[in-house]
Scaffold this motif. Structure first.
Motif, PDB file in Angstrom:
ATOM      1  N   LEU A 273       1.054  -1.417  -0.076  1.00  0.00           N
ATOM      2  CA  LEU A 273      -0.168  -0.013  -0.175  1.00  0.00           C
ATOM      3  C   LEU A 273       1.077   1.280   0.034  1.00  0.00           C
ATOM      4  O   LEU A 273       0.571   2.024  -0.835  1.00  0.00           O
ATOM      5  CB  LEU A 273      -1.269  -0.104   1.181  1.00  0.00           C
ATOM      6  N   PHE A 274       1.905   1.228   0.805  1.00  0.00           N
ATOM      7  CA  PHE A 274       2.689   2.310   0.792  1.00  0.00           C
ATOM      8  C   PHE A 274       3.755   2.607  -0.664  1.00  0.00           C
ATOM      9  O   PHE A 274       3.737   3.871  -1.352  1.00  0.00           O
ATOM     10  CB  PHE A 274       4.192   1.676   1.787  1.00  0.00           C
ATOM     11  N   GLU A 275       3.585   1.352  -1.153  1.00  0.00           N
ATOM     12  CA  GLU A 275       4.227   1.464  -2.612  1.00  0.00           C
ATOM     13  C   GLU A 275       3.411   2.107  -3.684  1.00  0.00           C
ATOM     14  O   GLU A 275       3.784   2.697  -4.347  1.00  0.00           O
ATOM     15  CB  GLU A 275       4.726   0.315  -3.432  1.00  0.00           C
TER      16      GLU A 275
ATOM     17  N   VAL B 182      -3.078  10.220  -1.896  1.00  0.00           N
ATOM     18  CA  VAL B 182      -3.956   9.133  -2.461  1.00  0.00           C
ATOM     19  C   VAL B 182      -4.615   9.108  -3.449  1.00  0.00           C
ATOM     20  O   VAL B 182      -5.298   9.209  -3.627  1.00  0.00           O
ATOM     21  CB  VAL B 182      -5.387   8.933  -0.920  1.00  0.00           C
ATOM     22  N   PRO B 183      -4.091   7.239  -4.407  1.00  0.00           N
ATOM     23  CA  PRO B 183      -4.470   7.313  -5.572  1.00  0.00           C
ATOM     24  C   PRO B 183      -6.185   6.561  -5.297  1.00  0.00           C
ATOM     25  O   PRO B 183      -6.788   6.218  -4.463  1.00  0.00           O
ATOM     26  CB  PRO B 183      -3.788   6.035  -6.254  1.00  0.00           C
TER      27      PRO B 183
ATOM     28  N   SER C   2      -8.363   3.706  -0.236  1.00  0.00           N
ATOM     29  CA  SER C   2      -8.528   3.089   1.052  1.00  0.00           C
ATOM     30  C   SER C   2      -9.697   1.971   0.944  1.00  0.00           C
ATOM     31  O   SER C   2      -9.081   0.838   1.459  1.00  0.00           O
ATOM     32  CB  SER C   2      -9.902   4.969   1.212  1.00  0.00           C
ATOM     33  N   GLN C   3     -10.400   1.557   0.170  1.00  0.00           N
ATOM     34  CA  GLN C   3     -10.680   0.263  -0.453  1.00  0.00           C
ATOM     35  C   GLN C   3      -9.289  -0.712   0.173  1.00  0.00           C
ATOM     36  O   GLN C   3      -9.501  -1.895   0.034  1.00  0.00           O
ATOM     37  CB  GLN C   3     -11.340  -0.483  -1.587  1.00  0.00           C
ATOM     38  N   GLY C   4      -8.849  -0.944  -0.470  1.00  0.00           N
ATOM     39  CA  GLY C   4      -6.805  -1.468  -0.442  1.00  0.00           C
ATOM     40  C   GLY C   4      -6.374  -1.534   0.948  1.00  0.00           C
ATOM     41  O   GLY C   4      -6.609  -2.767   0.849  1.00  0.00           O
ATOM     42  N   VAL C   5      -7.032  -0.198   1.897  1.00  0.00           N
ATOM     43  CA  VAL C   5      -6.239  -0.772   3.284  1.00  0.00           C
ATOM     44  C   VAL C   5      -6.997  -1.270   3.992  1.00  0.00           C
ATOM     45  O   VAL C   5      -6.531  -2.232   4.739  1.00  0.00           O
ATOM     46  CB  VAL C   5      -6.462   0.985   3.541  1.00  0.00           C
ATOM     47  N   HIS C   6      -8.747  -1.061   3.893  1.00  0.00           N
ATOM     48  CA  HIS C   6      -9.896  -1.995   4.097  1.00  0.00           C
ATOM     49  C   HIS C   6      -9.468  -3.630   4.023  1.00  0.00           C
ATOM     50  O   HIS C   6      -9.486  -4.233   4.811  1.00  0.00           O
ATOM     51  CB  HIS C   6     -11.361  -1.165   3.748  1.00  0.00           C
ATOM     52  N   GLN C   7      -9.058  -3.773   3.366  1.00  0.00           N
ATOM     53  CA  GLN C   7      -8.997  -5.512   2.305  1.00  0.00           C
ATOM     54  C   GLN C   7      -7.542  -5.587   3.124  1.00  0.00           C
ATOM     55  O   GLN C   7      -7.721  -6.690   3.798  1.00  0.00           O
ATOM     56  CB  GLN C   7      -8.568  -5.308   1.527  1.00  0.00           C
TER      57      GLN C   7
END
Lengths: 395, 324
Positions: free
Chosen positions: A165-167, A188-189, A193-198
């Protein structure tokens, strides 16, 4: 041979070995720098009576790079990337600490969106850092060829999710350079945020799975009552972070001196009373769960608006500070990271002096107090539980 | 010609050692695969199909490396320890009945011989640690001796339970007895199972397997007694550690799981299946548990395992008299 301390052994870091009445000949064991558990960056000289340590003398400095001196030469915008290498397990928070000090001395206000994003990044970094600690602590207890490695691989698998995610956000996996004076560089791309939740869903589910591996009599036997640090000594030595909280002192800068938007999240500080390795483990695990909660809370509510209150960087001498001095303390996964910045106004583009107070240095100061009286096996467990990052100890 | 015991013995041991060494090589591949799967990675995949030729590549690599003898080491003892370990590890196989007829020597005191060789495993490791002239090796060697001697006692006591029940010290007779009367792990109720668990646990400690791999303890002692060893010398140590685990598994299945006895399948198949199941269990335990501490290990042995073993032995002795 005194395998187990039979008499109550009072640790004395200034023990005179000449007058010490040993049961056997004293053995001097140089633990490190060539040792799998100190891997080139640290050395403790152990004086052992049988298998019991009577005196431990730590030697640091293997990773000294003169960072503080370099900071006096570099301009404010160029300092951030070299601070990534200080605490190389949580570079995000190192960047934030320095940039918060720069903003304070230049009286620059950070936009709310950047504050939210910084909080999210700091908490994600905290999860990644604690995951790395959990894995390496398991290796210290269980060996590189055993159950320890299994936990290590699991922890690193989850840490990858955060680094990915940081990448996606910054283009870098480790040394991000995403903070600048006045805000953040990278917005934020889409879909982040969906990726963070997953990722957090996966981490929380799997964390429960392999914390079960620690819920085991062997782990409890190896950690309970090992390396006990009482609150009084901890405060005297300047210990901060999970170590201090594991000794029963309820202190967390995120709640006690809030920065970013920590005053909005109603942080629950994890405190344990044992002061031993088990308590440190419990505190860090609770912190991971709390960090996940904070990230979930904030990531959906990122306010709209600019990400930085300053112009994009076009000159390295863009940021100038007048004479003065500030201190900024932030809570890293290891404790209070302090930045004491002095600007003299003569050379406005770089600090006159930048003193970094790394939490690991003060946490590692407990080594001569807690190692004596334990066996070599326990010494490795204690060193692992202190979680010192030598990059920031030596700077 | 095969009537001559010297020739038949040599042929048998040549066959057995060849088979066992080959098995050990691919058991190391197997363990790496199991460990890989447990740790959500693949294990060896590159050399040959499924990485099957990895052991060959490893052996070649070890042979090519320079075998360094440290300057301050004792050169003779340093070189003598690895082959001695291997000899002791493989020597036990001579008395294990792999089928009713395929066994090297049906010694009258087979159990005693096997346990004596297993107990002597502490010697070459101590030799290696002393000859290395290294502090980590020395600490590891001292731990090994303390652990090996302590755990020998509950191990022997656990192995005496089938001996008392069957009335013979010969491994061949013990298996025959189980073939007729049922496996010792099933009867006497509780006692047989307890003795089996105890034997298996102490075998882990004898073989330096996690959670009892305290002499080697990579995170504390670098590599314990083998710290200074390189190249083929080290490989022999590693191979004999695997060999010891395999042969202890075979011994446990002979003493408690009925050895070659079992329905439908040929005897050798049963022996291989039982040994493999036990070895996988050892691997499984190894890659999921953490390590105990030296003094905790001793406390476990003397406070719990030895009294438990004595109790089992007492119950087994009473059983043979009450129900002949």
């Amino acid at each position: 041979m005194a395998l187990i301390p039979t008499k109550a052994f009072v640790a004395d870091p200034y023990l005179d070995l000449e007058t010490y009445q040993a049961d056997a000949d004293l053995m001097t064991l140089s633990l490190g720098p060539q040792h799998p558990s100190t891997h080139g960056v640290f050395r403790v000289v152990l004086h052992m009576d049988g298998e019991m340590i009577v005196k431990a003398v730590p030697h640091a400095g293997y990773l000294h790079r003169g960072v503080e001196k370099l900071c006096e030469k570099l301009s404010y915008s160029n300092i951030t990337p070299i601070l990534d290498k200080n605490d190389y397990v949580s570079p995000m928070i190192n960047e934030q600490a320095a940039n918060m000090a720069f903003e304070k001395i230049m009286n620059i206000e950070v936009p709310l969106r950047a504050k939210y994003l910084r909080t999210v990044l700091a908490e994600m970094q905290r999860i990644a850092s604690h995951l790395l600690w959990l894995g390496t602590f398991a290796i210290d207890l269980g060996g590189a060829m055993g159950g320890g490695t299994t936990v290590f691989m699991y922890c690193f698998r989850e840490r990858e999710l955060i680094l990915d995610l940081f990448e996606a956000l910054t283009g870098c996996r480790f040394h991000y350079n995403t903070h600048c004076v006045g805000g953040n560089r990278h917005d934020v791309p889409p879909g982040w945020s969906q990726g963070v939740h997953q990722a957090l869903d996966l981490i929380e589910a799997r964390l429960a799975e392999y914390l079960g591996m620690f819920d085991h009599p062997i782990f409890v036997d190896r950690t309970r009552g090992v390396g006990t640090l009482d609150a009084e000594l901890a405060l005297e030595l300047g210990v901060t972070g999970p170590l201090l909280r594991a000794s029963g002192v309820d202190h967390d800068l995120r709640r006690d001196a809030p920065y970013h938007v920590y005053d909005l999240v109603d942080l629950k500080v994890a405190v344990a009373s044992g002061g031993d390795c088990l308590a440190r483990y419990q505190v860090r695990v609770e912190e991971m769960k709390e960090s996940a909660r904070i990230v979930r809370l904030l990531i959906d509510n990122l306010p709209a608006g600019p990400l930085s209150s300053t112009k994009p960087l076009n000159m390295v001498t863009q940021f100038k500070a007048t004479a003065g001095q500030v201190y900024v303390g932030v809570e890293t996964p290891r404790g209070e990271l302090g930045t004491w910045l002095i600007a003299d106004g003569k050379k406005a583009t770089s600090p006159y002096r930048m003193k970094i107070r790394p939490p690991s240095l003060h946490n590692a100061a407990v080594i001569p107090y807690v190692l004596p009286g334990h066996t070599l096996s326990d010494a490795i467990a204690i060193l692992g539980s202190l979680d010192p990052i030598m990059g920031e100890v030596d700077r | 010609m095969m009537e001559n015991p010297w020739i038949s013995g040599l042929v048998y041991s040549a066959v057995l050692v060849t088979v066992l060494m080959t098995a050990i090589a691919w058991i190391s591949w197997f363990e790496r695969k199991v460990a890989g799967r447990m740790q959500s990675r693949l294990g060896p995949t590159l050399v040959g199909p499924f990485g099957l030729f990895q052991p060959l590549a490893d052996a070649l690599k070890a042979l090519q490396k320079e075998g360094i003898v440290p300057k301050d080491a004792d050169p003779f003892l340093y070189r003598f320890a690895p082959p001695l370990t291997m000899a002791l590890a493989l020597g036990t196989a001579a008395v294990i009945p792999f089928t009713p007829h395929f066994l090297g020597s049906d010694l009258d005191i087979g159990v005693l011989y096997a346990l004596a060789l297993s107990g002597m495993m502490a010697f070459p490791i101590w030799i290696a640690s002393w000859a290395s002239n290294n502090k980590y090796a020395l600490i590891g060697g001292m731990r090994m001796v303390a652990q090996g001697i302590s755990y020998e006692i509950p191990m022997v006591l656990a192995a005496l339970v089938p001996v008392v029940l069957s009335g013979s010290l010969s491994l061949g007779d013990i298996v025959e007895y189980q073939h007729v009367n049922g496996w010792f792990v099933l009867w006497p109720p509780g006692v047989g199972l307890g003795a089996f668990m105890l034997f298996f646990t102490t075998a882990l400690a004898e073989g330096n397997r996690i959670p009892f791999d305290i002499p080697e303890a990579e995170s504390e002692l670098v590599a314990g007694p083998t710290t200074e060893y390189t190249a083929i010398n080290w490989t022999i140590f590693a191979a004999s550690e695997y060999g010891h685990s395999v042969i202890t598994s075979a011994l446990a299945s002979t003493l408690f799981l009925g050895g070659w006895s079992g329905p439908w399948l040929p005897p050798l198949a049963w022996m291989v299946i039982k040994t493999s199941v036990l070895f996988v269990t050892i691997t499984w335990i190894r890659w999921s548990l953490l390590r105990l501490r030296s003094d905790q290990l001793m406390a476990l042995c003397w406070k719990y395992l030895v009294p438990f073993a004595l109790m089992l032995l007492l119950v087994a002795g009473i059983w043979t008299h009450v129900r002949p």
